[in-house]
Design a protein around this motif. Structure first.
Motif, PDB file in Angstrom:
ATOM      1  N   ASN A  79       9.973  10.838   3.640  1.00 60.14           N
ATOM      2  CA  ASN A  79       9.264   9.777   2.932  1.00 60.14           C
ATOM      3  C   ASN A  79       9.852   9.649   1.527  1.00 60.14           C
ATOM      4  O   ASN A  79       9.891  10.633   0.785  1.00 60.14           O
ATOM      5  CB  ASN A  79       7.778  10.127   2.864  1.00 60.14           C
ATOM      6  CG  ASN A  79       6.937   9.027   2.244  1.00 60.14           C
ATOM      7  OD1 ASN A  79       7.306   8.435   1.239  1.00 60.14           O
ATOM      8  ND2 ASN A  79       5.785   8.763   2.839  1.00 60.14           N
ATOM      9  N   HIS A 228       0.167   7.380   6.853  1.00 56.72           N
ATOM     10  CA  HIS A 228       1.142   6.790   5.934  1.00 56.72           C
ATOM     11  C   HIS A 228       2.528   6.816   6.568  1.00 56.72           C
ATOM     12  O   HIS A 228       3.430   7.540   6.131  1.00 56.72           O
ATOM     13  CB  HIS A 228       1.147   7.546   4.607  1.00 56.72           C
ATOM     14  CG  HIS A 228       0.016   7.193   3.701  1.00 56.72           C
ATOM     15  ND1 HIS A 228      -0.140   5.941   3.138  1.00 56.72           N
ATOM     16  CD2 HIS A 228      -1.034   7.934   3.263  1.00 56.72           C
ATOM     17  CE1 HIS A 228      -1.232   5.923   2.382  1.00 56.72           C
ATOM     18  NE2 HIS A 228      -1.792   7.114   2.453  1.00 56.72           N
ATOM     19  N   ASP A 229       2.718   6.013   7.617  1.00 55.17           N
ATOM     20  CA  ASP A 229       4.040   5.932   8.231  1.00 55.17           C
ATOM     21  C   ASP A 229       4.245   4.539   8.825  1.00 55.17           C
ATOM     22  O   ASP A 229       3.319   3.729   8.928  1.00 55.17           O
ATOM     23  CB  ASP A 229       4.241   7.021   9.290  1.00 55.17           C
ATOM     24  CG  ASP A 229       3.225   6.979  10.424  1.00 55.17           C
ATOM     25  OD1 ASP A 229       2.901   5.874  10.903  1.00 55.17           O
ATOM     26  OD2 ASP A 229       2.753   8.050  10.834  1.00 55.17           O
ATOM     27  N   ILE A 230       5.483   4.265   9.200  1.00 52.02           N
ATOM     28  CA  ILE A 230       5.862   2.940   9.672  1.00 52.02           C
ATOM     29  C   ILE A 230       5.164   2.594  10.982  1.00 52.02           C
ATOM     30  O   ILE A 230       4.678   1.464  11.162  1.00 52.02           O
ATOM     31  CB  ILE A 230       7.395   2.860   9.829  1.00 52.02           C
ATOM     32  CG1 ILE A 230       8.058   3.007   8.448  1.00 52.02           C
ATOM     33  CG2 ILE A 230       7.808   1.550  10.484  1.00 52.02           C
ATOM     34  CD1 ILE A 230       9.569   3.127   8.502  1.00 52.02           C
ATOM     35  N   SER A 254       0.575   1.971   1.063  1.00 48.75           N
ATOM     36  CA  SER A 254       1.793   2.742   0.811  1.00 48.75           C
ATOM     37  C   SER A 254       2.997   1.940   1.273  1.00 48.75           C
ATOM     38  O   SER A 254       2.884   1.044   2.124  1.00 48.75           O
ATOM     39  CB  SER A 254       1.763   4.097   1.534  1.00 48.75           C
ATOM     40  OG  SER A 254       1.917   3.946   2.929  1.00 48.75           O
ATOM     41  N   ASP A 255       4.148   2.261   0.733  1.00 50.62           N
ATOM     42  CA  ASP A 255       5.371   1.551   1.106  1.00 50.62           C
ATOM     43  C   ASP A 255       5.739   1.768   2.568  1.00 50.62           C
ATOM     44  O   ASP A 255       6.253   0.864   3.232  1.00 50.62           O
ATOM     45  CB  ASP A 255       6.526   2.002   0.217  1.00 50.62           C
ATOM     46  CG  ASP A 255       6.447   1.426  -1.190  1.00 50.62           C
ATOM     47  OD1 ASP A 255       5.542   0.606  -1.434  1.00 50.62           O
ATOM     48  OD2 ASP A 255       7.285   1.793  -2.030  1.00 50.62           O
ATOM     49  N   GLU A 256       5.509   2.996   3.082  1.00 49.88           N
ATOM     50  CA  GLU A 256       5.830   3.252   4.479  1.00 49.88           C
ATOM     51  C   GLU A 256       4.969   2.374   5.389  1.00 49.88           C
ATOM     52  O   GLU A 256       5.457   1.816   6.382  1.00 49.88           O
ATOM     53  CB  GLU A 256       5.613   4.731   4.809  1.00 49.88           C
ATOM     54  CG  GLU A 256       6.574   5.672   4.110  1.00 49.88           C
ATOM     55  CD  GLU A 256       8.007   5.489   4.582  1.00 49.88           C
ATOM     56  OE1 GLU A 256       8.333   5.951   5.691  1.00 49.88           O
ATOM     57  OE2 GLU A 256       8.796   4.872   3.834  1.00 49.88           O
ATOM     58  N   ASP A 282       2.943   1.887  -4.094  1.00 51.55           N
ATOM     59  CA  ASP A 282       3.911   3.000  -4.206  1.00 51.55           C
ATOM     60  C   ASP A 282       5.046   2.611  -5.123  1.00 51.55           C
ATOM     61  O   ASP A 282       5.284   3.252  -6.135  1.00 51.55           O
ATOM     62  CB  ASP A 282       4.503   3.445  -2.858  1.00 51.55           C
ATOM     63  CG  ASP A 282       3.730   4.591  -2.218  1.00 51.55           C
ATOM     64  OD1 ASP A 282       2.864   5.157  -2.899  1.00 51.55           O
ATOM     65  OD2 ASP A 282       3.974   4.895  -1.041  1.00 51.55           O
ATOM     66  N   GLN A 285      10.209   2.098  -2.616  1.00 53.08           N
ATOM     67  CA  GLN A 285      11.212   1.388  -1.841  1.00 53.08           C
ATOM     68  C   GLN A 285      11.848   0.296  -2.705  1.00 53.08           C
ATOM     69  O   GLN A 285      11.265  -0.168  -3.682  1.00 53.08           O
ATOM     70  CB  GLN A 285      10.578   0.754  -0.598  1.00 53.08           C
ATOM     71  CG  GLN A 285      10.074   1.741   0.434  1.00 53.08           C
ATOM     72  CD  GLN A 285      11.209   2.315   1.282  1.00 53.08           C
ATOM     73  OE1 GLN A 285      12.359   1.905   1.148  1.00 53.08           O
ATOM     74  NE2 GLN A 285      10.870   3.256   2.143  1.00 53.08           N
TER      75      GLN A 285
END
Length: 345
Positions: A79, A228-230, A254-256, A282, A285
């Motif tokens: 991350n 918090h993931d894609i 979050s960016d993810e 976040d 990215q």
């Protein structure tokens, strides 16, 4: 087979012999507990340099009970948020003469426990700990055994330790206020784990910014919680689209998650900002390179990592007690082109 003999590594006794002093004198001089005369110091320094002597940190730990190592325990270095945090912490620690041992837990409590137990065994100088899930009692108990520890980013209940994180409520308020100023009243929130303090803090801030003085609309904000993931971002985005009513904007925690949301929207041919305005939290990215560039609440990640080391060092140097201390780092709103002004339509 003939082997090239390995060069012998010089030891403390060799330096002592070369400088014509005792090994105790060399040891105390190197750990800063003994002041030598200028003449003796010059002789000792010359012996150390000529013999290329490097003290063994393991031997020093055994003899003094101290270490020049920090344990950094993070959930996921893939991350970008945590990888940048790790780089910042390593740099700040190195400047202060410390090394960092990194453990990636992948958000598994068993790995967190193992990393903390190893840090206790190695008598590290301090621990910087971050997690992305609700931890159990054993994690808190282990953290409470360290004299020097910082809980980073998320809260760990039942710990008596300094806590450092960005101002999540402030970030939500900045996003909510800006969306309100652009004419958005119905906003959905896509956030991280429902047990995380940051998830609800960002949602609370969003509501504060959208509805100043408590002037809410006729129903609560639609919200979706995941990891918090894609992958989680994709799933939650598709769920949102299947349930959308009059929402015109989305605040993503979050960016993810945001990358997952944008991936799902591309698959569904949903356009940003034509169909929905979007703000991400976040700022790690390179969202300014996206099309459209994504407005984001930026966390000062480098400053956060540096400050974590400063808090550990303040404790090491006895500047304040390590009790239940909370420090919030301000965030900023970085305006790009992913939010449309409804008042101009």
């Amino acid at each position: 087979m003939w082997k090239v003999p390995m060069e012998r590594k010089n030891k403390l006794v060799d330096v002592a012999a070369a400088a014509n002093v005792s090994t105790t004198t060399i040891s105390r001089y190197m750990n800063g507990s003994l002041h030598l005369s200028a003449k003796t110091q010059k002789r000792v320094d010359a012996a150390i340099e000529n013999l290329s002597y490097m003290p063994d940190p393991r031997a020093r730990r055994l003899s003094t009970g101290k270490s020049d190592t920090f344990a950094l325990i993070l959930p996921d270095i893939a991350n970008p948020f945590f990888s940048k945090i790790a780089a910042s912490i390593e740099s700040a620690a190195a400047d202060a003469g410390y090394t960092v041992v990194l453990s990636a837990t992948f958000n598994e409590e068993s790995r967190e426990i193992s990393a903390l137990e190893l840090a206790l065994q190695n008598k590290v100088a301090g621990v910087i700990f971050a997690t992305n899930h609700k931890t159990g009692t054993l994690v808190a108990q282990l953290l409470n055994k360290f004299d020097r520890v910082v809980i980073l980013d998320e809260d760990v209940r039942e710990t008596q330790a300094p806590k450092l994180r960005c101002d999540n409520v402030m970030g939500g308020e900045l996003a909510g206020k800006y969306l309100r100023e652009q004419g958005h009243k119905n906003v959905a929130y896509i956030g991280g784990g429902k047990d995380l303090l940051s998830t609800y803090s960002r949602l609370k801030g969003l509501e504060n910014g959208l509805f100043p003085e408590g002037k809410r609309n006729d129903r609560p904000l639609k919200h979706y919680f995941g990891d918090h993931d894609i992958h989680s971002g994709k799933i939650l985005a598709k769920q949102f689209i299947s349930e959308v009513k009059n929402e015109t904007a989305i605040f993503v925690g979050s960016d993810e998650l945001t990358i997952g949301v944008l991936t799902a929207f591309k698959e569904l041919d949903v356009k940003i900002p034509d169909e929905f305005s979007l703000i991400s939290f976040d700022g790690v990215q390179n969202f300014n390179l996206f099309q459209p560039a994504i407005t984001n609440v930026g966390q000062p990640v480098e400053s956060l990592g540096k400050r974590a080391v400063e808090i550990i060092l303040d404790n090491v140097r006895g500047r304040y007690e390590a009790g239940d201390y909370l420090e919030l780092v301000p965030v900023t709103l970085n305006l790009e082109s992913s939010v449309i002004n409804l008042k101009e339509i």
